[in-house]
Design a protein around this motif. Sequence first.
Motif, PDB file in Angstrom:
ATOM      1  N   THR A 238      -7.073  -2.963  -1.638  1.00 38.78           N
ATOM      2  CA  THR A 238      -7.593  -2.043  -2.650  1.00 38.78           C
ATOM      3  C   THR A 238      -7.874  -0.674  -2.054  1.00 38.78           C
ATOM      4  O   THR A 238      -7.587   0.362  -2.674  1.00 38.78           O
ATOM      5  CB  THR A 238      -8.874  -2.611  -3.277  1.00 38.78           C
ATOM      6  OG1 THR A 238      -8.599  -3.905  -3.811  1.00 38.78           O
ATOM      7  CG2 THR A 238      -9.381  -1.721  -4.396  1.00 38.78           C
TER       8      THR A 238
ATOM      9  N   ALA B 132      -4.592   1.020  -1.592  1.00 42.50           N
ATOM     10  CA  ALA B 132      -3.984   1.337  -2.882  1.00 42.50           C
ATOM     11  C   ALA B 132      -4.621   2.566  -3.516  1.00 42.50           C
ATOM     12  O   ALA B 132      -3.928   3.376  -4.146  1.00 42.50           O
ATOM     13  CB  ALA B 132      -4.112   0.140  -3.820  1.00 42.50           C
ATOM     14  N   MET B 133      -5.919   2.727  -3.350  1.00 39.91           N
ATOM     15  CA  MET B 133      -6.589   3.882  -3.954  1.00 39.91           C
ATOM     16  C   MET B 133      -6.063   5.192  -3.377  1.00 39.91           C
ATOM     17  O   MET B 133      -5.795   6.153  -4.111  1.00 39.91           O
ATOM     18  CB  MET B 133      -8.108   3.773  -3.753  1.00 39.91           C
ATOM     19  CG  MET B 133      -8.767   2.743  -4.648  1.00 39.91           C
ATOM     20  SD  MET B 133     -10.583   2.830  -4.627  1.00 39.91           S
ATOM     21  CE  MET B 133     -10.926   2.203  -2.974  1.00 39.91           C
TER      22      MET B 133
ATOM     23  N   LYS C 250      -3.123   5.571  -1.667  1.00 36.58           N
ATOM     24  CA  LYS C 250      -1.696   5.678  -1.959  1.00 36.58           C
ATOM     25  C   LYS C 250      -1.432   6.105  -3.395  1.00 36.58           C
ATOM     26  O   LYS C 250      -0.383   6.673  -3.703  1.00 36.58           O
ATOM     27  CB  LYS C 250      -1.013   4.331  -1.698  1.00 36.58           C
ATOM     28  CG  LYS C 250      -1.031   3.861  -0.248  1.00 36.58           C
ATOM     29  CD  LYS C 250      -0.145   4.710   0.646  1.00 36.58           C
ATOM     30  CE  LYS C 250      -0.044   4.097   2.042  1.00 36.58           C
ATOM     31  NZ  LYS C 250       0.780   4.928   2.946  1.00 36.58           N
ATOM     32  N   SER C 251      -2.381   5.830  -4.285  1.00 31.99           N
ATOM     33  CA  SER C 251      -2.206   6.199  -5.690  1.00 31.99           C
ATOM     34  C   SER C 251      -2.552   7.654  -5.962  1.00 31.99           C
ATOM     35  O   SER C 251      -2.381   8.127  -7.088  1.00 31.99           O
ATOM     36  CB  SER C 251      -3.066   5.301  -6.586  1.00 31.99           C
ATOM     37  OG  SER C 251      -2.659   3.956  -6.484  1.00 31.99           O
TER      38      SER C 251
ATOM     39  N   MET D 217      -5.572   1.756 -10.865  1.00 38.58           N
ATOM     40  CA  MET D 217      -4.845   2.654  -9.971  1.00 38.58           C
ATOM     41  C   MET D 217      -3.447   3.019 -10.480  1.00 38.58           C
ATOM     42  O   MET D 217      -3.083   4.190 -10.507  1.00 38.58           O
ATOM     43  CB  MET D 217      -4.767   2.056  -8.569  1.00 38.58           C
ATOM     44  CG  MET D 217      -6.045   2.144  -7.757  1.00 38.58           C
ATOM     45  SD  MET D 217      -6.593   3.852  -7.516  1.00 38.58           S
ATOM     46  CE  MET D 217      -7.864   3.946  -8.768  1.00 38.58           C
ATOM     47  N   PRO D 218      -2.599   2.044 -10.885  1.00 34.38           N
ATOM     48  CA  PRO D 218      -1.274   2.422 -11.389  1.00 34.38           C
ATOM     49  C   PRO D 218      -1.345   3.299 -12.627  1.00 34.38           C
ATOM     50  O   PRO D 218      -0.494   4.180 -12.828  1.00 34.38           O
ATOM     51  CB  PRO D 218      -0.617   1.067 -11.711  1.00 34.38           C
ATOM     52  CG  PRO D 218      -1.377   0.072 -10.928  1.00 34.38           C
ATOM     53  CD  PRO D 218      -2.775   0.580 -10.858  1.00 34.38           C
TER      54      PRO D 218
ATOM     55  N   ALA E  98      -2.230   6.809 -11.441  1.00 32.21           N
ATOM     56  CA  ALA E  98      -1.079   7.405 -10.765  1.00 32.21           C
ATOM     57  C   ALA E  98       0.006   7.830 -11.749  1.00 32.21           C
ATOM     58  O   ALA E  98       0.704   8.822 -11.528  1.00 32.21           O
ATOM     59  CB  ALA E  98      -0.502   6.423  -9.746  1.00 32.21           C
ATOM     60  N   SER E  99       0.153   7.076 -12.847  1.00 30.60           N
ATOM     61  CA  SER E  99       1.195   7.398 -13.828  1.00 30.60           C
ATOM     62  C   SER E  99       0.733   8.416 -14.864  1.00 30.60           C
ATOM     63  O   SER E  99       1.501   8.776 -15.757  1.00 30.60           O
ATOM     64  CB  SER E  99       1.649   6.125 -14.546  1.00 30.60           C
ATOM     65  OG  SER E  99       0.573   5.563 -15.302  1.00 30.60           O
TER      66      SER E  99
END
Length: 250
Positions: free
Chosen positions: A37, A40-41, A43-44, A68-69, A72-73
């Motif tokens: 996690t 991921a935070m 990287k996002s 997160m995704p 990011a989107s």
Amino acid sequence: MSFAAFARATALHPEFRSGAREMLHVSLGVAAWGLVTGVAMVKSGLTAPLAVLMSLLVFAGSAQLAAMPLIASGAPIWVVWATATCVNLRFVIFSAMWRPYFARIPRWRRCLCGYFSGDLSYVIFMKRFPVPDPAPEQEPYFWGGVATNWAAWQGSSLGGIALANVIPVEWGLGFAGVLALLGVACSLLQDRATWLAAGTAAGAAVAAYALPLKLNILVAIAAAVAVGLGIEAAEEAHRRARERTEEAGR
């Protein structure tokens, strides 16, 4: 009782150490999940300070990974909030199950319990105290478990944030996070209702996979909650009918 006196008395209670030992058995999986996690935070697209703030304030790995995704989107903020809220709806059930144990304690301590509570904390606590009869040793046991869980999570999550830019993507940490989540999910499958709800969620998530903005997650959660509530309502109706039949036969 002041906070300092409460913390000291709780930490010295034998059940505090017992709860901490029980949580140590699963802390490696919690740490792996936290590391994933944290990475991921960053990287996002979150900056390190924001990622640290999110880790400390939110403290909800599944909600963070689900959000997160979407962040990011560029998903609308209402979708992010709705997803995080739906993912964390299980804590409403956890709170209802914990209420008979902790309803008597002061509100500020109940609020602390709410922040520090977690999935595995709930599972381990309920295995230790399956009957909801309030007892003095229950709260120290709870705090021993959640203290270990929080430390394992935050230490690994902050480590993931710090190392996010040097950990290669090829390490496959995303898959490790999926495995950690599966371990947590499987530990919660204890009866027919939870198995059916989990199966429904899996099927709904696959069926709605083509939806944009990861909305298949919301569909899966809604379907699982509906199935779970339906099963509980049916079981309650069956229990009441059986009680009426037994009373009529007396």
